[in-house]
Design an enzyme around this catalytic site. Sequence first.
Site, PDB file in Angstrom:
ATOM      1  N   HIS A  98       1.062  -2.710   3.532  1.00 30.72           N
ATOM      2  CA  HIS A  98       1.009  -3.502   2.301  1.00 30.72           C
ATOM      3  C   HIS A  98       1.808  -2.795   1.225  1.00 30.72           C
ATOM      4  O   HIS A  98       1.970  -1.572   1.246  1.00 30.72           O
ATOM      5  CB  HIS A  98      -0.434  -3.733   1.841  1.00 30.72           C
ATOM      6  CG  HIS A  98      -1.192  -2.471   1.609  1.00 30.72           C
ATOM      7  ND1 HIS A  98      -1.694  -1.694   2.638  1.00 30.72           N
ATOM      8  CD2 HIS A  98      -1.528  -1.827   0.459  1.00 30.72           C
ATOM      9  CE1 HIS A  98      -2.309  -0.639   2.131  1.00 30.72           C
ATOM     10  NE2 HIS A  98      -2.215  -0.688   0.813  1.00 30.72           N
ATOM     11  N   HIS A 100       2.315  -2.343  -2.915  1.00 30.15           N
ATOM     12  CA  HIS A 100       1.738  -2.518  -4.247  1.00 30.15           C
ATOM     13  C   HIS A 100       2.851  -2.879  -5.234  1.00 30.15           C
ATOM     14  O   HIS A 100       3.905  -2.240  -5.235  1.00 30.15           O
ATOM     15  CB  HIS A 100       1.129  -1.209  -4.752  1.00 30.15           C
ATOM     16  CG  HIS A 100      -0.019  -0.690  -3.950  1.00 30.15           C
ATOM     17  ND1 HIS A 100      -1.319  -0.770  -4.377  1.00 30.15           N
ATOM     18  CD2 HIS A 100      -0.072  -0.061  -2.737  1.00 30.15           C
ATOM     19  CE1 HIS A 100      -2.123  -0.209  -3.486  1.00 30.15           C
ATOM     20  NE2 HIS A 100      -1.386   0.233  -2.475  1.00 30.15           N
TER      21      HIS A 100
END
Length: 133
Positions: A98, A100
């Site tokens: 993932h 940010h």
Amino acid sequence: MKTIFEKIIAGEIPCVKIHENSDCIVILDINPVKKGHSLVISKKPYPLISDCPNEELTKLMETVKLVDQKLRSVLNCDATNVIINNGPAAGQEVPHLHIHIIPRYKDDKLKQKFPHEAYEDDEMSNLGNKLIF
Ligand code: AMP
């Protein structure tokens, strides 16, 4: 065992989703560094960047670009930090790729600086030679 992001993708855990496409979802981070802090989450649970095929990684980064544009236009932020914690030793808490995207403001006084190391003599050029690819 499923990661929390797999559960979110499967709809087993609620989230605030702001985008979805064939490769990823984008949600708001539940514990934001700044409000609007978003996560581009790969739909497939690759733990690390190196596990993710290039085509999918490209699509994730295209989505990061769209998130950056959206945060700038809606929140009027001045900049963003785009961060991947790529493994537990780098602070990755959820072992599922993932990215940010954190909105930043000129006067937000957030410090996001690492301390620095100093190279000795030829150490930097020797290391550079080892790292050439
Ligand atoms: P990392 O340390 O890079 O693995 O980041 C994991 C991020 O996921 C953290 O910033 C958490 O605040 C965020 N997070 C964990 N659980 C949730 C959740 N249920 N919904 C949204 N964000 C979450």
